[in-house]
Design an enzyme around this catalytic site. Sequence first.
Site, mmCIF file in Angstrom:
data_model
loop_
_atom_site.group_PDB
_atom_site.id
_atom_site.type_symbol
_atom_site.label_atom_id
_atom_site.label_comp_id
_atom_site.label_asym_id
_atom_site.label_seq_id
_atom_site.Cartn_x
_atom_site.Cartn_y
_atom_site.Cartn_z
ATOM 1 N N ASP A 206 0.836 -1.201 0.000
ATOM 2 C CA ASP A 206 0.000 0.000 0.000
ATOM 3 C C ASP A 206 0.879 1.262 0.000
ATOM 4 O O ASP A 206 1.870 1.339 0.736
ATOM 5 C CB ASP A 206 -0.862 -0.020 1.269
ATOM 6 C CG ASP A 206 -1.908 1.077 1.289
ATOM 7 O OD1 ASP A 206 -2.737 1.116 0.364
ATOM 8 O OD2 ASP A 206 -1.903 1.905 2.221
ATOM 9 N N GLU A 251 14.664 -15.273 0.513
ATOM 10 C CA GLU A 251 15.141 -16.310 1.448
ATOM 11 C C GLU A 251 14.258 -17.562 1.380
ATOM 12 O O GLU A 251 14.635 -18.616 1.865
ATOM 13 C CB GLU A 251 15.082 -15.790 2.900
ATOM 14 C CG GLU A 251 16.128 -14.764 3.243
ATOM 15 C CD GLU A 251 15.809 -14.076 4.573
ATOM 16 O OE1 GLU A 251 14.929 -14.549 5.330
ATOM 17 O OE2 GLU A 251 16.451 -13.041 4.847
HETATM 18 C C1 NOJ Z 1 -4.457 2.975 -0.929
HETATM 19 C C2 NOJ Z 1 -5.589 2.039 -0.672
HETATM 20 O O1 NOJ Z 1 -5.880 1.329 -1.840
HETATM 21 C C3 NOJ Z 1 -6.741 2.889 -0.196
HETATM 22 O O2 NOJ Z 1 -7.931 2.164 -0.125
HETATM 23 C C4 NOJ Z 1 -6.371 3.493 1.134
HETATM 24 O O3 NOJ Z 1 -7.380 4.394 1.536
HETATM 25 C C5 NOJ Z 1 -5.053 4.255 1.051
HETATM 26 N N1 NOJ Z 1 -4.054 3.562 0.308
HETATM 27 C C6 NOJ Z 1 -4.506 4.517 2.441
HETATM 28 O O4 NOJ Z 1 -4.009 3.347 3.006
#
Ligand code: NOJ
Length: 550
Positions: A206, A251
């Site tokens: 993310d 690993e």
């Molecule tokens: C990207 C994620 O896909 C989204 O849903 C989220 O709100 C933001 N990152 C923050 O983590």
Amino acid sequence: MIDPEWWRTAVVYQCYPRSFADGDGDGVGDLAGLRSRIPHLARLGVDAVWVNPWYPSPQHDAGYDVADFRDIDPAYGTLADADALVAELHAAGIRLLLDLVPNHVSHEHPWFRAALAGDPAMRARFHFRPGRGASGELPPNDWTSLFGGPAWTRTTGADGVPGEWYLHLFAPEQPDLAWDHPAVGDEFDDVLRFWFDRGVDGFRVDVAHGLVKADGLPDAGGTTALSEPHPAFDQDGVHAVYRRWRRIADEYAAPRVFVAEAWVPSNERLAHYVREDELHTAFQFDLLLAPFRADVLREVIDDARAALAGTGSPTTWVLSNHDVVRHVTRYGRAQPERSFADGIMERQRRGEPVDLEVGRRRARAAALLTLALPGTTYVYQGDELGLPEVEDIPDDRRLDPRFHNSGGADVGRDGCRVPLPWQGEEPPYGFGPGAAAATWLPQPKGWGPLTVAAQEHDDASTLTLYRRAIALRRQWWVDAPDLAWVPAPEGVLAFRRGDLACWLNTSGASVALPGPVLLHSAADAGEALPPDTAAWVRLPDTEDRSGRSS
Ligand code: NOJ
């Protein structure tokens, strides 16, 4: 024997666990529901599943506010359920990718609670800064949150006196971690190993472009992170993190892989994330932002392929996900000239006329395009059913912080997160067992024909098209030669890979195809290619089979 290179050509199904299937009847999807629907995934023929965050979370941002990276939210189940899921998916030949959220934690994470309570060692793991102005009443810099408003929130001490500010690129309940603190890196090394040791095959990362901030947190001066350099994003220092993670992944005997969510200004910048010793793949969001126009689609495909050419990483196609308007609805509206980016994923266009029949025809065509292209393809749950965006969720049922923090100006992402319809004519469409509770987001009326049960045995359904296309992709495209464009009428996109070709018609007129149809996105189209459709065709023997450009 597991093919160590499976991720180069995989079809990955994105499972949003809250909305996939409900095992215990409380109206919220869970791991029991997911386990019970593995046959759907197997029948669809996907190689892997990516599950959105399932960790304990107060759910201020649908689980992207993680309170504990080593457990499962009780609403979804237990670690034992997760172990069982891994085993059952593997038995079905399906790998499991989790969602790693390294940029921020929940405000309820023990580190942040301790930081707020004044523990200096824990404060150092976040970005706490004094405010500007005579009494520190102004935020430390001009950064704005991606959910609206300043990216800083001021804290108040136990004595009630306003104190320092902390940084949050997203909601105030999502404080950013300070990746220059060694404990942060160590923690995520350990989190990776925790899940890899349980058999998880990899992670979607993310906000992969956000972890490292420019030294001194300088003002951004009004730049928008999507299209221009920004001191909070895409800093060169972030790549040391990914080199470290790659060493951990390597690993393991069976490969552990990563896919980056990195919204960066260009494909050249994106290519840095997938260098040989970094992350394996990165989402290609240009395709998701592109209108249904042959010339733009071709440019997007060329640009993505050219930028990745030297990296050894496959292009990673995606048409929809849990953050954007579903493509049936995007394609059902008047198409922008170049990109949907200007309308912030087009959410503000709610209320503009939409023709879902056209949208669905185009969505089916786009599915054949992405499944024929070299590289990997992600399918967001519900794509295989042709689900549209749900645009009439009552405001008081909306949960997305984007909606609430913008005072409703940004309608938010709830409309693409509505629970899946499995069977029946009325909500909850078999989402949960028996007389299940109402779903956590309301489902619309009229989804009866879109349920899995309704589509399953219908030769013309979108589900049948996806099943066929994924099966035939494995047979025909996965080992086919590289892509070469072939001449085609205006508004038509056409490429060959060896003696197979994919044609997609975004023009207003029907065109003739160069050979017999193997698979058509329109069930009733015969041997022609009408507007808004795509077809896979076998080229006649007389054609050059080398795969070189004509
Ligand atoms: C990207 C994620 O896909 C989204 O849903 C989220 O709100 C933001 N990152 C923050 O983590």
